[in-house]
Scaffold this active site. Structure first.
Site, PDB file in Angstrom:
ATOM      1  N   HIS A   1       0.170   8.260   1.289  1.00  0.00           N
ATOM      2  CA  HIS A   1      -0.427   6.752   1.026  1.00  0.00           C
ATOM      3  C   HIS A   1      -1.870   6.278   0.919  1.00  0.00           C
ATOM      4  CE1 HIS A   1       3.806   6.554   2.685  1.00  0.00           C
ATOM      5  NE2 HIS A   1       4.364   6.025   1.754  1.00  0.00           N
ATOM      6  N   LEU A   2      -1.765   6.156   0.261  1.00  0.00           N
ATOM      7  CA  LEU A   2      -3.517   5.456  -0.519  1.00  0.00           C
ATOM      8  C   LEU A   2      -3.751   4.060   0.026  1.00  0.00           C
ATOM      9  CD1 LEU A   2      -5.023   8.144  -2.873  1.00  0.00           C
ATOM     10  CD2 LEU A   2      -4.441   8.253  -0.236  1.00  0.00           C
ATOM     11  N   HIS A   3      -3.570   3.869   1.151  1.00  0.00           N
ATOM     12  CA  HIS A   3      -3.924   2.680   1.969  1.00  0.00           C
ATOM     13  C   HIS A   3      -5.413   1.933   1.417  1.00  0.00           C
ATOM     14  CE1 HIS A   3       0.184   3.520   4.212  1.00  0.00           C
ATOM     15  NE2 HIS A   3      -0.615   3.721   4.861  1.00  0.00           N
ATOM     16  N   ASP A   4      -5.764   2.237   1.853  1.00  0.00           N
ATOM     17  CA  ASP A   4      -7.735   2.443   1.199  1.00  0.00           C
ATOM     18  C   ASP A   4      -7.836   2.104   0.363  1.00  0.00           C
ATOM     19  OD1 ASP A   4      -6.877   1.403   4.530  1.00  0.00           O
ATOM     20  OD2 ASP A   4      -8.092   3.137   5.246  1.00  0.00           O
TER      21      ASP A   4
ATOM     22  N   THR B   1       1.094  -1.353  -0.037  1.00  0.00           N
ATOM     23  CA  THR B   1      -0.075   0.027   0.310  1.00  0.00           C
ATOM     24  C   THR B   1       1.240   1.223   0.448  1.00  0.00           C
ATOM     25  OG1 THR B   1      -0.087  -0.278   2.570  1.00  0.00           O
ATOM     26  CG2 THR B   1      -1.794  -1.292   1.522  1.00  0.00           C
TER      27      THR B   1
END
Length: 347
Positions: A267-270, A202
């Site tokens: 950071h665009l984890h989701d 991610t």
């Protein structure tokens, strides 16, 4: 084909962007949202989810989850996501209310309403999902697919040196979820395993001011130039209401990552988990038995993948090991940009 989707979130800047991605996707029908305590307390998560539904002019049931992890006191992350969880963004006021049933019950109801078809994402601590599995141990058999954002595999943590945030908040819940999966199949080979996206993948999905400007352009909106030299907290001047909220949320997220030594990015984890739920081919995965360390003095909350089968256990997860960020961002910008444009045309 339109997939029924259920989202368990602790909204959270990147959770909000994941929900917007699902709402923007023609191949997704968001049938329910479970609110989990994590980035902020569960009451604030509910307010964020309900406010986001108001902003996006959609009616999706929002349920309130447990107020505390299974065994330990709740820790929240306002330093990362802002006092209310959405950075500098302000959501519209709403008189919408959560459902009368809790998030664990929402999981079970959604799975029974769409047996074998429901696609689910869990992108916060896994408290609600663990409680749902206690109520309905057959839940894994009822799902079509589950994508979990959590853990870090052969990679540093972002909460402790080895632990990722979502797992670290409620490691007991994470352990229950991962260890309950194969049990649900009663000796059969599982027809599907949860897809687990850790920090090792991610953190490849890095939003930048340039990408955010591309999103505004796709939405037909003006955008707000952003850099690390800006005055902290400068508000968006975007002409589109959704883009303005996303820019205000992302500015706080950029500032946090910059102060953490990551650069002026986020950071665009989701959102990656949301995209993978709809199209698993976005990531490369390896099957492995994995577990969560619960007692280590220095390693509590660490996720361990047994790549070499030292434990002799059957795999219980498909662990993400590779992604093409450009493919993700092209899809994200196209979908969310068009959705924001439609919303703006009706404002």
């Amino acid at each position: 084909m339109t997939l029924p989707v259920f989202a368990d979130v602790d909204t959270g800047v990147d959770d909000a962007m994941a929900l917007v991605y699902l709402l923007a996707s023609a191949d997704a029908d968001l049938v329910g949202i479970a609110s989990t305590a994590g980035n902020v307390d569960v009451h604030q998560v509910c307010r964020n989810n309900l406010g986001l539904m108001e902003l996006c002019r959609v009616d999706v049931p929002v349920s309130k989850g447990a107020e505390q992890p299974l065994r330990t006191p709740l820790r929240t992350a306002e330093d990362t996501h802002g006092p209310q969880g959405l950075g500098y963004a302000t959501l519209p006021a709403t008189d919408r209310q959560p459902t009368s049933h809790d998030s664990a019950e929402a999981w079970v109801r959604a799975a029974h309403a769409h047996p074998g078809e429901l696609v689910a994402i869990a992108v916060g601590p896994l408290t609600n999902l663990a409680l749902a599995l206690r109520r309905e141990p057959a839940l894994p058999r009822l799902l079509r697919r589950l994508v979990i954002m959590g853990g870090a595999f052969d990679y540093r943590g972002n909460t402790t040196p080895v632990a990722e945030w979502n797992v670290s908040v409620d490691p007991e819940a994470a352990s229950e979820v991962f260890n309950s999966w194969n049990k649900a199949w009663e000796g059969e080979a599982p027809k599907h395993l949860p897809i687990v996206l850790g920090l090792n993948i991610t953190e490849d999905i890095a939003m930048t001011p340039a990408l955010l400007a591309r999103l505004a352009t796709e939405a037909g909106s003006t955008s707000t130039p952003m850099s690390e030299h800006d005055e902290r907290g400068r508000r968006s001047t975007a002409s589109n209401p959704l883009i303005a909220v996303l820019e205000d949320a992302m500015r706080f997220y950029f500032e946090f990552h910059f102060d953490d030594g990551e650069g002026y990015l986020a950071h665009l984890h989701d959102p990656l988990a949301a995209a993978v739920a709809l199209d698993p081919d976005l990531v490369r995965c390896r099957a492995a038995a994995m577990d969560v360390e619960l007692t280590g003095t220095l390693t509590r909350g660490m996720t361990i993948a047994d790549w070499s089968n030292r434990w002799g256990r059957e795999p219980n997860a498909l662990i993400g090991v590779g992604v093409d960020p450009q493919v993700f961002f092209d899809r994200f910008i196209t979908r969310v940009g068009a959705f924001a444009r439609r919303l703006g045309s009706h404002s």
